[in-house]
Write a protein that holds these residues in place. Structure first.
Motif, PDB file in Angstrom:
ATOM      1  N   ASP A   1       0.821  -1.211   0.000  1.00 48.26           N
ATOM      2  CA  ASP A   1       0.000   0.000   0.000  1.00 48.26           C
ATOM      3  C   ASP A   1       0.856   1.263   0.000  1.00 48.26           C
ATOM      4  O   ASP A   1       0.514   2.257  -0.643  1.00 48.26           O
ATOM      5  CB  ASP A   1      -0.930   0.011   1.212  1.00 48.26           C
ATOM      6  N   GLU A   2       1.968   1.240   0.722  1.00 50.39           N
ATOM      7  CA  GLU A   2       2.809   2.431   0.828  1.00 50.39           C
ATOM      8  C   GLU A   2       3.429   2.790  -0.518  1.00 50.39           C
ATOM      9  O   GLU A   2       3.532   3.961  -0.885  1.00 50.39           O
ATOM     10  CB  GLU A   2       3.915   2.216   1.865  1.00 50.39           C
ATOM     11  N   ALA A   3       3.840   1.763  -1.270  1.00 54.01           N
ATOM     12  CA  ALA A   3       4.421   2.019  -2.588  1.00 54.01           C
ATOM     13  C   ALA A   3       3.379   2.624  -3.518  1.00 54.01           C
ATOM     14  O   ALA A   3       3.663   3.569  -4.266  1.00 54.01           O
ATOM     15  CB  ALA A   3       4.970   0.724  -3.173  1.00 54.01           C
ATOM     16  N   VAL A   4       2.165   2.093  -3.471  1.00 54.60           N
ATOM     17  CA  VAL A   4       1.075   2.635  -4.288  1.00 54.60           C
ATOM     18  C   VAL A   4       0.819   4.086  -3.906  1.00 54.60           C
ATOM     19  O   VAL A   4       0.686   4.963  -4.768  1.00 54.60           O
ATOM     20  CB  VAL A   4      -0.216   1.803  -4.105  1.00 54.60           C
ATOM     21  N   LYS A   5       0.759   4.340  -2.615  1.00 53.20           N
ATOM     22  CA  LYS A   5       0.489   5.695  -2.125  1.00 53.20           C
ATOM     23  C   LYS A   5       1.561   6.676  -2.582  1.00 53.20           C
ATOM     24  O   LYS A   5       1.255   7.788  -3.034  1.00 53.20           O
ATOM     25  CB  LYS A   5       0.410   5.685  -0.598  1.00 53.20           C
ATOM     26  N   GLN A   6       2.823   6.276  -2.487  1.00 50.66           N
ATOM     27  CA  GLN A   6       3.918   7.177  -2.849  1.00 50.66           C
ATOM     28  C   GLN A   6       3.914   7.498  -4.336  1.00 50.66           C
ATOM     29  O   GLN A   6       4.152   8.640  -4.735  1.00 50.66           O
ATOM     30  CB  GLN A   6       5.253   6.567  -2.433  1.00 50.66           C
ATOM     31  N   MET A   7       3.637   6.501  -5.166  1.00 50.12           N
ATOM     32  CA  MET A   7       3.581   6.774  -6.599  1.00 50.12           C
ATOM     33  C   MET A   7       2.385   7.647  -6.949  1.00 50.12           C
ATOM     34  O   MET A   7       2.458   8.521  -7.813  1.00 50.12           O
ATOM     35  CB  MET A   7       3.529   5.465  -7.386  1.00 50.12           C
ATOM     36  N   LEU A   8       1.282   7.431  -6.264  1.00 52.13           N
ATOM     37  CA  LEU A   8       0.094   8.257  -6.498  1.00 52.13           C
ATOM     38  C   LEU A   8       0.368   9.697  -6.097  1.00 52.13           C
ATOM     39  O   LEU A   8       0.005  10.637  -6.813  1.00 52.13           O
ATOM     40  CB  LEU A   8      -1.090   7.701  -5.713  1.00 52.13           C
TER      41      LEU A   8
ATOM     42  N   TYR B   1      -1.051   2.015 -11.922  1.00 48.89           N
ATOM     43  CA  TYR B   1      -0.154   1.164 -11.136  1.00 48.89           C
ATOM     44  C   TYR B   1      -0.421  -0.285 -11.537  1.00 48.89           C
ATOM     45  O   TYR B   1      -1.502  -0.814 -11.303  1.00 48.89           O
ATOM     46  CB  TYR B   1      -0.439   1.354  -9.644  1.00 48.89           C
ATOM     47  N   ILE B   2       0.572  -0.915 -12.177  1.00 46.69           N
ATOM     48  CA  ILE B   2       0.425  -2.309 -12.577  1.00 46.69           C
ATOM     49  C   ILE B   2       1.640  -3.113 -12.144  1.00 46.69           C
ATOM     50  O   ILE B   2       2.732  -2.567 -11.960  1.00 46.69           O
ATOM     51  CB  ILE B   2       0.213  -2.452 -14.095  1.00 46.69           C
ATOM     52  N   LEU B   3       1.430  -4.405 -11.982  1.00 47.95           N
ATOM     53  CA  LEU B   3       2.495  -5.299 -11.543  1.00 47.95           C
ATOM     54  C   LEU B   3       3.166  -5.962 -12.740  1.00 47.95           C
ATOM     55  O   LEU B   3       2.520  -6.246 -13.748  1.00 47.95           O
ATOM     56  CB  LEU B   3       1.934  -6.359 -10.597  1.00 47.95           C
ATOM     57  N   LYS B   4       4.450  -6.237 -12.595  1.00 46.20           N
ATOM     58  CA  LYS B   4       5.210  -6.811 -13.702  1.00 46.20           C
ATOM     59  C   LYS B   4       4.771  -8.229 -14.061  1.00 46.20           C
ATOM     60  O   LYS B   4       5.031  -8.691 -15.173  1.00 46.20           O
ATOM     61  CB  LYS B   4       6.705  -6.798 -13.377  1.00 46.20           C
TER      62      LYS B   4
END
Length: 204
Positions: A87-94, A101-104
């Motif tokens: 969640d933190e990574a998503v939040k920071q990119m947002l 936001y997509i996964l490899k």
């Protein structure tokens, strides 16, 4: 034509995307970078419409690269392309301004869908992650620092021309930020954005 730049250090993944995209009439891969600094240089030079941006990169991570790209070229759409689903990574990119936001490990169909979705002005989040909240009281987490700065000036009654002069940016850039804020906050138009700004001015 939707031009795309990729920030990725796994050549096999880049080759896979290129091979898949070559059969698409509306999407073209115009370059790739292995680190954040080279990505920023590539975007400045070729000005792609969409950037697939890894988060963990040498020299400059994806979060800071996204901030730099969108500060200089606010019309660019950034999609986080990463293995991190926290969640933190998503939040920071947002917060940095990413529109997707997509996964490899997602299918290449998902990659294309994300690209087309953000170009159309919408956000796209991988179904495997928790979509960030878009509640109207969450402006601190979903707006970039520049958007919050503009929102403060809107709350003071500034016009787009006045905001552009005060921040030394183009009026079209201000208008783009306004549209992005309306979308992110789930509002319906400029009038509602003004009311929101006035109501929330002490929270920015």
């Amino acid at each position: 034509m939707i031009t795309v730049a990729i920030a990725e250090d796994h050549q096999a993944l880049i080759d896979g995307i290129r091979s898949y995209v070559r059969y698409e009439d509306d999407i073209s891969i115009i370059g790739h970078a292995n680190n954040g600094e080279d990505l920023v240089k590539l975007v400045r030079l070729k000005r792609p419409k969409v950037v697939l941006c890894d988060i963990r990169m040498p020299k400059l991570d994806g979060i800071e690269a996204t901030k730099t790209i969108l500060k200089e070229l606010p019309y660019t759409k950034v999609v986080a392309f990463t293995m991190f689903d926290q969640d933190e990574a998503v939040k920071q990119m947002l917060e940095a301004g990413a529109q997707g936001y997509i996964l490899k490990n997602s299918s290449l169909e998902v990659v294309l869908e994300a690209i087309r979705t953000v170009v159309s002005g919408n956000t796209y989040y991988d179904k495997k992650i928790h979509q960030p909240s878009t509640e109207k009281n969450s402006s601190q987490s979903i707006l970039s620092s520049r958007e919050r700065e503009i929102l403060q000036l809107i709350a003071k009654g500034r016009t787009s021309h006045q905001i552009a002069d005060e921040l030394f940016i183009g009026k079209s850039t201000v208008d783009t930020h306004r549209k992005n804020m309306i979308r992110k906050l789930g509002l319906t138009g400029a009038g509602e954005l003004l009311r929101y700004a006035v109501e929330k001015k002490y929270e920015f």
